[in-house]
Design a protein around this motif. Structure first.
Motif, PDB file in Angstrom:
ATOM      1  N   THR A  81       0.822  -1.212   0.000  1.00 58.19           N
ATOM      2  CA  THR A  81       0.000   0.000   0.000  1.00 58.19           C
ATOM      3  C   THR A  81       0.856   1.262   0.000  1.00 58.19           C
ATOM      4  O   THR A  81       0.366   2.332  -0.317  1.00 58.19           O
ATOM      5  CB  THR A  81      -0.946   0.030   1.215  1.00 58.19           C
ATOM      6  OG1 THR A  81      -0.158   0.027   2.427  1.00 58.19           O
ATOM      7  CG2 THR A  81      -1.872  -1.174   1.219  1.00 58.19           C
ATOM      8  N   HIS A  82       2.145   1.128   0.324  1.00 60.11           N
ATOM      9  CA  HIS A  82       3.052   2.269   0.341  1.00 60.11           C
ATOM     10  C   HIS A  82       4.055   2.203  -0.806  1.00 60.11           C
ATOM     11  O   HIS A  82       5.088   2.868  -0.769  1.00 60.11           O
ATOM     12  CB  HIS A  82       3.794   2.349   1.680  1.00 60.11           C
ATOM     13  CG  HIS A  82       2.939   2.844   2.804  1.00 60.11           C
ATOM     14  ND1 HIS A  82       2.003   2.050   3.422  1.00 60.11           N
ATOM     15  CD2 HIS A  82       2.860   4.058   3.409  1.00 60.11           C
ATOM     16  CE1 HIS A  82       1.402   2.743   4.373  1.00 60.11           C
ATOM     17  NE2 HIS A  82       1.886   3.965   4.377  1.00 60.11           N
TER      18      HIS A  82
ATOM     19  N   ALA B 272      -1.454   6.534  -0.979  1.00 58.70           N
ATOM     20  CA  ALA B 272      -0.145   7.086  -1.339  1.00 58.70           C
ATOM     21  C   ALA B 272      -0.147   7.627  -2.767  1.00 58.70           C
ATOM     22  O   ALA B 272       0.504   8.637  -3.053  1.00 58.70           O
ATOM     23  CB  ALA B 272       0.939   6.016  -1.189  1.00 58.70           C
ATOM     24  N   VAL B 273      -0.882   6.989  -3.666  1.00 58.59           N
ATOM     25  CA  VAL B 273      -0.961   7.452  -5.050  1.00 58.59           C
ATOM     26  C   VAL B 273      -1.654   8.809  -5.106  1.00 58.59           C
ATOM     27  O   VAL B 273      -1.197   9.732  -5.792  1.00 58.59           O
ATOM     28  CB  VAL B 273      -1.695   6.416  -5.925  1.00 58.59           C
ATOM     29  CG1 VAL B 273      -1.944   6.975  -7.323  1.00 58.59           C
ATOM     30  CG2 VAL B 273      -0.889   5.125  -6.015  1.00 58.59           C
ATOM     31  N   GLN B 274      -2.756   8.942  -4.382  1.00 57.13           N
ATOM     32  CA  GLN B 274      -3.476  10.221  -4.366  1.00 57.13           C
ATOM     33  C   GLN B 274      -2.603  11.324  -3.788  1.00 57.13           C
ATOM     34  O   GLN B 274      -2.581  12.456  -4.292  1.00 57.13           O
ATOM     35  CB  GLN B 274      -4.769  10.093  -3.564  1.00 57.13           C
ATOM     36  CG  GLN B 274      -5.608  11.369  -3.529  1.00 57.13           C
ATOM     37  CD  GLN B 274      -6.016  11.813  -4.921  1.00 57.13           C
ATOM     38  OE1 GLN B 274      -6.596  11.038  -5.675  1.00 57.13           O
ATOM     39  NE2 GLN B 274      -5.704  13.047  -5.271  1.00 57.13           N
ATOM     40  N   GLU B 275      -1.863  11.020  -2.722  1.00 63.09           N
ATOM     41  CA  GLU B 275      -0.998  12.025  -2.102  1.00 63.09           C
ATOM     42  C   GLU B 275       0.113  12.456  -3.058  1.00 63.09           C
ATOM     43  O   GLU B 275       0.466  13.635  -3.120  1.00 63.09           O
ATOM     44  CB  GLU B 275      -0.414  11.468  -0.806  1.00 63.09           C
ATOM     45  CG  GLU B 275      -1.452  11.289   0.307  1.00 63.09           C
ATOM     46  CD  GLU B 275      -0.859  10.676   1.560  1.00 63.09           C
ATOM     47  OE1 GLU B 275       0.374  10.501   1.602  1.00 63.09           O
ATOM     48  OE2 GLU B 275      -1.625  10.378   2.494  1.00 63.09           O
TER      49      GLU B 275
ATOM     50  N   ASP C 195       8.532   6.720   3.764  1.00 58.85           N
ATOM     51  CA  ASP C 195       7.901   5.407   3.850  1.00 58.85           C
ATOM     52  C   ASP C 195       7.309   4.963   2.510  1.00 58.85           C
ATOM     53  O   ASP C 195       6.938   3.797   2.358  1.00 58.85           O
ATOM     54  CB  ASP C 195       6.779   5.432   4.893  1.00 58.85           C
ATOM     55  CG  ASP C 195       5.719   6.495   4.592  1.00 58.85           C
ATOM     56  OD1 ASP C 195       6.128   7.641   4.327  1.00 58.85           O
ATOM     57  OD2 ASP C 195       4.525   6.174   4.629  1.00 58.85           O
ATOM     58  N   VAL C 196       7.233   5.864   1.543  1.00 56.83           N
ATOM     59  CA  VAL C 196       6.652   5.528   0.236  1.00 56.83           C
ATOM     60  C   VAL C 196       7.769   5.140  -0.728  1.00 56.83           C
ATOM     61  O   VAL C 196       8.754   5.872  -0.883  1.00 56.83           O
ATOM     62  CB  VAL C 196       5.846   6.715  -0.330  1.00 56.83           C
ATOM     63  CG1 VAL C 196       5.316   6.375  -1.731  1.00 56.83           C
ATOM     64  CG2 VAL C 196       4.693   7.059   0.601  1.00 56.83           C
ATOM     65  N   ASN C 197       7.607   3.987  -1.368  1.00 54.61           N
ATOM     66  CA  ASN C 197       8.573   3.505  -2.345  1.00 54.61           C
ATOM     67  C   ASN C 197       7.986   3.596  -3.750  1.00 54.61           C
ATOM     68  O   ASN C 197       6.778   3.641  -3.935  1.00 54.61           O
ATOM     69  CB  ASN C 197       8.968   2.054  -2.044  1.00 54.61           C
ATOM     70  CG  ASN C 197       9.631   1.904  -0.687  1.00 54.61           C
ATOM     71  OD1 ASN C 197      10.597   2.602  -0.393  1.00 54.61           O
ATOM     72  ND2 ASN C 197       9.121   1.019   0.132  1.00 54.61           N
TER      73      ASN C 197
END
Length: 301
Positions: A90-91, A286-289, A117-119
């Protein structure tokens, strides 16, 4: 035999006391006692020696505990790993990058400074690949501004930019203030490979004008296109923003600049960089952010 029974047994074996084990498990003492009795009945052997309020493992109980502990520990670790894998998924943003590669790469670095935390997993799958629709969360691509769809749910516009024609300063076009695309029929073009959106957009301009450009070199990288134009090898399209500014030594105001960027006067050559989320990507926060970050952080324009 149920997994819960086995965990109840291990708790009782650890505390050697029904009341304390029940308190640890946060269940009633009779429920724990009944669970252990059922387990012993199913196994066909007693596992504990009862001594007033305390209990003590017998030889069968010790053997069962010894064999059971590593199995339960492995199971718990497996569950934790599965949960961690789900959290990591999810990240992780699977990004299909077809346009504005340099710009988006820089934006990824800036975004990860805020959200380490986002890859990201980057792909540059051709638009003509029949399997491409299922291998990404977010696709960065481009389209002609005058062909833009009115369906805002289909794509988010990250930015709009003009397409200039980059010409060597020493070329016959070097002293012009603007240029007609129709007047470049015999010029040698340096461009990105045919599967790239910018190439498809510029091909549509030539089609409108009724001629095919003379392509003298195709490349997979914008840097090569830029450098070959600067070396006087040919002319080519240059996006207003997404390829970044001219290097300082190439600034058009400099008399020594090897490149000039000319507005195109006979066609409206303008494109949109768009963000397209797949069905999988629409469900990822995470995609929206990241999309919001791309749209709201264009201070360099």
């Amino acid at each position: 035999m149920e997994l819960l029974q086995l965990k109840y047994f291990l708790a009782a074996a650890q505390y050697q006391h029904i009341t304390k084990a029940a308190e640890h498990l946060q269940i009633a003492q009779p429920a724990l006692s009944q669970a252990i009795h059922r387990l012993e009945s199913e196994l066909g052997v007693p596992l504990f020696e009862r001594k007033n309020r305390s209990i003590e493992l017998n030889d069968s109980g010790k053997f069962f505990q010894q064999r059971l502990l590593p199995l339960i520990n492995d199971l718990d670790r497996t569950i934790e790993e599965l949960q961690c894998g789900k959290e990591q998924a999810t990240h992780t943003i699977r990004l299909r990058l077809l346009s504005a590669s340099s710009l988006i790469t820089n934006r990824i670095i800036a975004f990860r400074a805020l959200r380490p935390d986002v890859n990201f997993q980057l792909y540059q799958t051709s638009q003509t690949d029949p399997h491409a629709d299922s291998d990404y969360d977010l696709c960065v691509t481009a389209r002609r501004s005058d062909f833009a769809s009115v369906d805002r749910n289909h794509a988010t516009v990250m930015l709009e930019e003009d397409l200039y024609l980059a010409v060597p300063s020493a070329s016959p076009y070097g002293n012009q203030q603007s240029i007609r695309l129709a007047d470049t029929q015999h010029a040698g073009y340096i461009c990105l490979a045919g599967s790239r959106p910018i190439r498809q957009i510029t091909n549509s301009y030539f089609l409108e004008l009724g001629f095919s450009p003379r392509i003298i070199f195709e490349s997979d990288t914008t840097e090569t296109v830029r450098n070959l134009i600067a070396a006087g090898m040919g002319i080519g399209f240059w996006p207003q923003y997404s390829w970044g500014p001219l290097p300082a030594q190439w600034e058009s105001t400099s008399s020594n600049s090897p490149v000039r960027l000319l507005p195109i006067s006979d066609l409206k050559c303008r494109r949109q960089i768009i963000l397209m989320r797949s069905e999988q990507g629409k469900g990822k926060q995470a995609v929206q952010e990241f999309c919001d970050f791309l749209v709201n952080n264009l201070e360099w324009m």
